[in-house]
Design an enzyme around this catalytic site. Structure first.
Site, mmCIF file in Angstrom:
data_model
loop_
_atom_site.group_PDB
_atom_site.id
_atom_site.type_symbol
_atom_site.label_atom_id
_atom_site.label_comp_id
_atom_site.label_asym_id
_atom_site.label_seq_id
_atom_site.Cartn_x
_atom_site.Cartn_y
_atom_site.Cartn_z
ATOM 1 N N ALA A 22 42.202 41.237 50.433
ATOM 2 C CA ALA A 22 41.504 40.027 50.343
ATOM 3 C C ALA A 22 39.961 40.194 50.162
ATOM 4 O O ALA A 22 39.549 41.088 51.322
ATOM 5 C CB ALA A 22 42.009 39.135 51.502
ATOM 6 N N ALA A 23 39.431 39.591 49.348
ATOM 7 C CA ALA A 23 37.863 39.611 49.302
ATOM 8 C C ALA A 23 36.965 38.948 50.371
ATOM 9 O O ALA A 23 37.420 38.159 51.026
ATOM 10 C CB ALA A 23 37.454 39.095 47.827
ATOM 11 N N SER A 44 39.578 45.629 49.559
ATOM 12 C CA SER A 44 39.135 45.209 48.172
ATOM 13 C C SER A 44 37.829 45.609 47.693
ATOM 14 O O SER A 44 37.080 45.817 48.452
ATOM 15 C CB SER A 44 38.909 43.742 48.178
ATOM 16 O OG SER A 44 38.350 43.075 47.030
ATOM 17 N N TYR A 48 39.130 46.183 41.183
ATOM 18 C CA TYR A 48 39.056 45.237 40.219
ATOM 19 C C TYR A 48 38.276 45.918 39.248
ATOM 20 O O TYR A 48 37.112 46.221 39.568
ATOM 21 C CB TYR A 48 38.010 43.803 40.568
ATOM 22 C CG TYR A 48 38.918 42.987 41.497
ATOM 23 C CD1 TYR A 48 39.845 42.358 40.875
ATOM 24 C CD2 TYR A 48 38.413 42.486 42.762
ATOM 25 C CE1 TYR A 48 40.761 41.088 41.659
ATOM 26 C CE2 TYR A 48 39.444 41.762 43.392
ATOM 27 C CZ TYR A 48 40.115 40.889 42.980
ATOM 28 O OH TYR A 48 40.668 39.846 43.612
ATOM 29 N N SER A 78 52.979 39.581 42.765
ATOM 30 C CA SER A 78 51.954 38.671 43.312
ATOM 31 C C SER A 78 51.562 37.735 42.426
ATOM 32 O O SER A 78 51.239 37.964 41.276
ATOM 33 C CB SER A 78 50.792 39.476 43.945
ATOM 34 O OG SER A 78 49.640 38.753 44.454
ATOM 35 N N HIS A 106 48.442 36.190 43.318
ATOM 36 C CA HIS A 106 47.219 36.012 43.660
ATOM 37 C C HIS A 106 47.237 34.826 44.914
ATOM 38 O O HIS A 106 46.047 34.156 44.842
ATOM 39 C CB HIS A 106 46.222 35.903 42.702
ATOM 40 C CG HIS A 106 44.948 36.823 42.842
ATOM 41 N ND1 HIS A 106 44.732 38.044 42.157
ATOM 42 C CD2 HIS A 106 43.785 36.685 43.629
ATOM 43 C CE1 HIS A 106 43.500 38.454 42.387
ATOM 44 N NE2 HIS A 106 42.894 37.783 43.231
ATOM 45 N N GLY A 120 52.230 33.323 49.800
ATOM 46 C CA GLY A 120 52.908 32.361 50.516
ATOM 47 C C GLY A 120 53.644 32.853 51.805
ATOM 48 O O GLY A 120 54.311 32.015 52.412
ATOM 49 N N VAL A 121 53.386 33.863 52.277
ATOM 50 C CA VAL A 121 54.290 34.368 53.476
ATOM 51 C C VAL A 121 53.672 33.705 54.854
ATOM 52 O O VAL A 121 52.480 33.994 54.925
ATOM 53 C CB VAL A 121 54.036 35.829 53.479
ATOM 54 C CG1 VAL A 121 54.921 36.393 54.645
ATOM 55 C CG2 VAL A 121 55.065 36.457 52.228
ATOM 56 N N ARG A 122 54.259 32.973 55.645
ATOM 57 C CA ARG A 122 54.049 32.457 56.559
ATOM 58 C C ARG A 122 54.830 32.598 57.840
ATOM 59 O O ARG A 122 54.667 32.211 59.093
ATOM 60 C CB ARG A 122 53.592 30.948 56.463
ATOM 61 C CG ARG A 122 52.500 30.680 55.722
ATOM 62 C CD ARG A 122 51.246 31.292 56.119
ATOM 63 N NE ARG A 122 50.133 30.710 55.122
ATOM 64 C CZ ARG A 122 49.842 31.329 54.111
ATOM 65 N NH1 ARG A 122 50.298 32.578 53.806
ATOM 66 N NH2 ARG A 122 48.612 31.087 53.204
#
Length: 369
Positions: free
Chosen positions: A93-94, A121, A145, A262, A264, A297-299
């Protein structure tokens, strides 16, 4: 608090008492400045895909197994030749400096303490070397990237190798930035310099919007680019942003050592499927040729369980760990991993699975609500 270019960065360092990861988002919203929080939490367009990522886990149910004669489920696993205490990893994650003054360095510390795998990242707030040092020898991957400028790519890859990363994650679903309305509403521009960009012609990221940052990204990425990075680094390359069996097979054909399913986190192609809904088709196509990572979406621990049952070897989280970072620094990140691991162990016990390998053979029902 630390003030950087008019942006408040908190310095919290504490263990968190977590009820659930959804509540954690509400708590983090209170302390992360509006523009930064909007960048972290938002998806593209009307966020249909972002919301679908959560709903998709309802499409599968875990079959309880009560007479399995097990206790004390174990979450340790070995993936990519790495011995890990958990199948849960940190997604690349940026700009984590938006959440905390120590950014990715503290995230790396928290993930290492949890015995997990950290991915940093290209657009990190802290340098490759500093983030690696934060992990104190724990395994890390570096996410690229890919730029239009191959010299820029080479420099980052050289630094990543020097820092001792174990693999390169090539993100292929971000040749342009998704249309993120929260950033427009908030007139958001990155207030925190991006350490990996400072010495390059792209500038340091400070004072730019996401569309300007992505303007330097390669718009054309294909299998030959995968092979080029493998040849240059002599490191395993994992291709991130895969949502179709065809792309998974193209990547493997180019030499990819891993597939990363993913979308994103719903931040790119709005209207595309939830990552969980395409996971099984991708893992069936991969057919154990290489490991598979999953995110979006993993929670819940049950989400982790379901993803592994459908063929994922590692399950990554992004936003929840960043919220933990905001609220408690390295210890906050550790708290998030521990909470999710504890939920996973409860599910494993009730589903009659002792090990991560057992989860891969667990039965899921397929019922649409």
């Amino acid at each position: 608090m630390v003030m950087t270019n008019g942006y408040e960065q908190n310095e919290n360092e504490k263990t968190l008492d977590i009820l659930n990861l959804t509540q954690l988002e509400e708590d983090a919203k209170k302390i992360i400045p509006t523009g930064g929080f909007g960048y972290i939490v938002s998806g593209s367009e009307d966020e249909w895909t972002l919301n679908a990522n959560r709903k998709a886990f309802q499409h599968r149910q875990i079959v309880p197994k009560a007479l399995s004669n097990i206790e004390n489920p174990q979450t340790d696993t070995t993936v990519f030749g790495l011995d890990l205490k958990t199948p849960i990893m940190m997604a690349p994650a940026a700009a984590q400096g938006l959440a905390h003054a120590k950014g990715e360095v503290d995230t790396a510390k928290g993930v290492a303490k949890a015995g997990g795998l950290m991915a940093q990242s290209t657009y990190s707030s802290t340098s490759i070397a500093d983030t690696a040092a934060g992990g104190d020898g724990a395994p890390q991957f570096f996410q690229l990237y890919m730029s239009k400028d191959w010299d820029f790519n080479k420099s980052l890859l050289d630094e990543a190798k020097q820092a001792g990363v174990k693999a390169i994650i090539l993100t292929v679903d971000a040749t342009v930035g998704g249309y993120r309305e929260a950033d427009i509403i908030n007139h958001f521009q990155f207030p925190i310099p991006m350490a990996n960009l400072i010495k390059f012609s792209e500038g340091d990221g400070e004072g730019k919007g996401i569309s300007e940052i992505y303007a330097s990204a390669a718009q054309k990425i294909g299998p030959d680019d995968v092979k080029r990075i493998i040849d240059y680094t002599d490191l395993p390359v994992i291709v991130k942003g895969i949502e179709s069996p065809e792309d998974a097979l193209y990547a493997i054909g180019a030499g990819a050592a891993g597939i990363y399913v993913s979308n994103h986190g719903g931040r790119q192609l709005n209207g595309g499927p939830a990552s969980f809904d395409v996971l099984e088709s991708v893992t069936k196509a991969v057919n154990h040729q290489v490991p598979v990572i999953f995110d979006s979406g993993v929670r819940r621990g049950s989400d982790v369980f379901k993803a592994i049952a459908l063929g994922a070897d590692l399950v990554a989280i992004g936003r929840p760990a960043i919220y933990g970072l905001a609220l408690g620094g390295a210890d906050g990140v550790y708290s998030v991993f521990e909470h999710l691991n504890n939920e996973l162990k409860i599910v494993m016990q009730l589903a009659g699975t002792k090990t991560i390998e057992d989860i891969k053979h667990a039965e899921l029902l397929h019922i649409q609500y």
